[in-house]
Design a protein around this motif. Structure first.
Motif, PDB file in Angstrom:
ATOM      1  N   PHE A  27       0.900  -1.127   0.153  1.00 49.65           N
ATOM      2  CA  PHE A  27       0.067  -0.012   0.018  1.00 49.65           C
ATOM      3  C   PHE A  27       0.987   1.224   0.155  1.00 49.65           C
ATOM      4  CE2 PHE A  27      -2.791   3.318   1.935  1.00 49.65           C
ATOM      5  CZ  PHE A  27      -3.372   3.706   0.924  1.00 49.65           C
ATOM      6  N   PRO A  28       0.872   1.906  -1.101  1.00 46.49           N
ATOM      7  CA  PRO A  28       2.039   2.713  -1.163  1.00 46.49           C
ATOM      8  C   PRO A  28       1.987   4.341  -0.494  1.00 46.49           C
ATOM      9  CG  PRO A  28       0.842   2.819  -3.340  1.00 46.49           C
ATOM     10  CD  PRO A  28       0.017   1.830  -2.319  1.00 46.49           C
ATOM     11  N   VAL A  41       3.968   9.608  -4.313  1.00 46.46           N
ATOM     12  CA  VAL A  41       2.966  10.195  -5.275  1.00 46.46           C
ATOM     13  C   VAL A  41       3.358   9.854  -6.894  1.00 46.46           C
ATOM     14  CG1 VAL A  41       1.720  12.136  -6.089  1.00 46.46           C
ATOM     15  CG2 VAL A  41       2.094  11.684  -3.522  1.00 46.46           C
ATOM     16  N   LEU A  42       4.762  10.373  -7.015  1.00 42.43           N
ATOM     17  CA  LEU A  42       5.318  10.226  -8.178  1.00 42.43           C
ATOM     18  C   LEU A  42       5.078   8.936  -9.175  1.00 42.43           C
ATOM     19  CD1 LEU A  42       7.507  11.445 -10.214  1.00 42.43           C
ATOM     20  CD2 LEU A  42       9.251  10.105  -8.672  1.00 42.43           C
ATOM     21  N   ARG A  43       4.995   7.905  -8.427  1.00 44.05           N
ATOM     22  CA  ARG A  43       4.772   6.451  -9.184  1.00 44.05           C
ATOM     23  C   ARG A  43       3.308   6.182  -8.761  1.00 44.05           C
ATOM     24  NH1 ARG A  43       8.643   1.254  -8.487  1.00 44.05           N
ATOM     25  NH2 ARG A  43       7.643  -0.106  -9.653  1.00 44.05           N
ATOM     26  N   VAL A  75      10.948   4.874 -10.996  1.00 41.34           N
ATOM     27  CA  VAL A  75      11.286   5.749 -10.264  1.00 41.34           C
ATOM     28  C   VAL A  75      10.217   6.140  -9.027  1.00 41.34           C
ATOM     29  CG1 VAL A  75      12.168   8.074  -9.864  1.00 41.34           C
ATOM     30  CG2 VAL A  75      12.775   6.977 -11.782  1.00 41.34           C
ATOM     31  N   SER A  76      10.405   5.483  -7.788  1.00 46.42           N
ATOM     32  CA  SER A  76       9.470   5.712  -6.871  1.00 46.42           C
ATOM     33  C   SER A  76       9.346   6.925  -5.962  1.00 46.42           C
ATOM     34  CB  SER A  76       9.232   4.667  -6.278  1.00 46.42           C
ATOM     35  OG  SER A  76      10.543   3.809  -5.475  1.00 46.42           O
ATOM     36  N   ALA A  77      10.623   7.570  -5.889  1.00 48.83           N
ATOM     37  CA  ALA A  77      10.734   8.892  -5.177  1.00 48.83           C
ATOM     38  C   ALA A  77      11.595   9.628  -5.610  1.00 48.83           C
ATOM     39  CB  ALA A  77      11.045   8.468  -3.518  1.00 48.83           C
TER      40      ALA A  77
END
Ligand SMILES: Cc1cc2nc3c(=O)[nH]c(=O)nc-3n(C[C@H](O)[C@H](O)[C@H](O)COP(=O)(O)OP(=O)(O)OC[C@H]3O[C@@H](n4cnc5c(N)ncnc54)[C@H](O)[C@@H]3O)c2cc1C
Length: 472
Positions: free
Chosen positions: A132-133, A157-159, A251-253
């Protein structure tokens, strides 16, 4: 419409409707907020155990014209969960409604009650090998109902999008006490107006969220974290493009950190391990989460070498262990606490179109310099165009020296600039009570009028969180 306080008479009448253990006097923690900017008052605290008790409480409050302030984890930063004036409200805390009702791993769906702490929702997803991101520094205290009511953002949020993007459906109690069961698990449902998106981000002004159906994701098989020193915000922006060209959604952050933030950490939180021997002008924290078979260290090393060649990066550190990864994130996550200890004259949670971030930083810096001798610390979710742009007194002075007109002048000038650049004066924290005037000044007048019409239609007596978002 005149509202009445949640006084002893009201408490006595409520006890005929709900069990006595549901009601008690508010604890001090329900009357404080993280930055100490508002002191709340509350006549009565309700701790319902299920949606039917929430419904009974709200129905009774509506009949008696008593204000209701929904309360999650109390970590909101704009005073939405605190009523500092007006008739003493019924504070409705969801903390006893914290169950994870169901997890559907094959559907990637989890249904949680509104009082579930965000970190517990993340853990419940992990127990099913899912992610849960939604992730933010207050995740050990904030509750999912509060996250949805503020449409929280954070570092993922980016991903993965913000809280709104992670919600499939809601169960909620409307201001007249009716229960709306919209706990859908559907990804596709084009059947008219989207009620859940009215309640998300409404900060408790349109009803009480009691449960939510949430989207889960596969956990990236491998991940890597790096801190890259960059020569300028413009270089950071180009680095973001380069990273996404090379790694795509991996890219997650992508968090921008100003050298001033590292100096503040040094000054007031010296135990936080500093990553670089000398404080850089700017750096970015990058996290990648990748599929099985990929090597995040190699991906980040390639990115680093390419960025250096293009002049986008001056130095860098790639985490070699989980402990080092935690150290990098600890730097980023302690910056708000360091800011709090230094004491900002004025703090701004703003967004502008992503490509305008360097221009905003440069114009914002000049603007603040034209208003006086200040220090600046800008940091945050660069990949979302969202910065926390905070203005501090020079060394030797304190925020109290600037209280009143100077602080208001700084805020107005910066918010005007954000608005001129097509941005938002509240990117992720909401309006609460702190930004009601800003909303009136900057929101499109038609949108504002429609918001008032919706509020009047759903809550004609105005009991739900009066004074938050819209002037009561
Ligand atoms: C250290 C720190 C870091 C933070 N970092 C971030 C960040 O990165 N990104 C971000 O977006 N925010 C951040 N925040 C702000 C805050 O954590 C979020 O706004 C969070 O979503 C609030 O959740 P909560 O449960 O604490 O809500 P509360 O503070 O209890 O309430 C917030 C608002 O929601 C309403 N509300 C609460 N529960 C309900 C419900 N069940 N139904 C209807 N209305 C309800 C309240 O009335 C109030 O208006 C941070 C805060 C702190 C202290």
């Amino acid at each position: 419409m005149t509202l009445n306080p949640a006084d002893q008479d009201f408490a006595t009448r409520l006890r005929e409707t709900v069990a006595p253990e549901v009601l008690r006097a508010p604890d001090p923690r329900h009357l404080e907020e993280p930055r100490g900017r508002y002191a709340g008052h509350g006549g009565l605290l309700a701790l319902p155990r299920d949606v039917s008790e929430v419904s009974a409480l709200v129905r009774a409050a509506n009949a008696a014209r008593v204000p209701v302030v929904p309360y999650g984890g109390g970590t909101g930063l704009v005073g939405g969960q605190i009523a500092p004036d007006g008739p003493a409200p019924l504070i409705l805390s969801l903390e006893r409604m914290s169950a994870i009702r169901e997890v559907y791993p094959t559907e990637n769906v989890l249904i949680a009650e509104a009082g579930a702490v965000l970190a517990d929702v993340q853990a419940a997803a992990r127990a099913h090998d899912r992610l849960f991101p939604l992730s933010l520094a207050a995740e050990g205290t904030a509750r999912i109902g509060g996250n949805l009511s503020t449409n929280a953002g954070g570092t993922g949020v980016l991903r993965y999008g913000n809280a709104r993007d992670l919600c499939l459906g809601l169960e909620a109690v409307l201001p007249d006490g009716r229960i709306w069961n919209g706990l859908s698990r559907l990804r596709k449902d084009n059947t008219g107006y989207d009620l859940k998106n009215l309640l998300i981000g409404a900060e408790g002004t349109l009803g009480v969220i009691t449960a939510a159906s949430l989207k889960l994701y596969p956990i990236p098989a491998v991940s890597g974290t790096a801190l890259f020193m960059v020569p300028s915000p413009a270089a950071a922006l180009d680095l973001l493009s380069l990273a996404r060209d090379r790694v795509g959604d991996g890219v997650s952050a992508f968090e921008l950190i100003h050298g001033q933030g590292l100096q503040f950490l040094d000054e007031v939180l010296p135990d936080i391990r500093q990553p670089f021997s000398e404080s850089p002008g700017w750096c970015v924290l990058i996290e990648v989460g990748l599929a099985r078979g990929l090597d995040p260290q190699a991906v980040l090393t390639d990115l680093f070498e390419d960025a250096v060649e293009r002049g986008l990066c001056e130095d860098g550190l790639i985490a070699q262990s989980e402990a080092q990864r935690r150290d990098f994130w600890s730097v980023r996550e302690h910056i708000p606490e360091a800011n709090r200890r230094i004491g900002a004259v004025s703090s701004h949670d703003i967004s502008v179109p992503i490509s305008l971030i360097p221009e905003f930083l440069s114009r914002g810096k000049d603007l603040v310099a034209s208003l006086g001798d200040y220090r600046l610390n800008a940091f945050g979710h660069m990949g979302d165009g969202n910065l926390h742009f905070n203005v501090f007194p020079p060394k030797g002075k304190s925020k109290q020296d600037y209280a009143g007109t100077p602080a208001a002048e700084v805020k107005r000038a910066l918010h005007d600039l954000v608005h001129d650049m097509g941005g938002s004066v509240s990117a992720e924290h909401g309006i609460g009570r702190a930004k009601v005037e800003d909303l009136e000044r900057y929101k499109d007048p038609v949108a504002l009028e429609v918001m008032r019409v919706i509020k009047a239609a759903l809550d004609p007596a105005g009991i739900m969180n009066p004074g938050a978002v819209l002037r009561s």
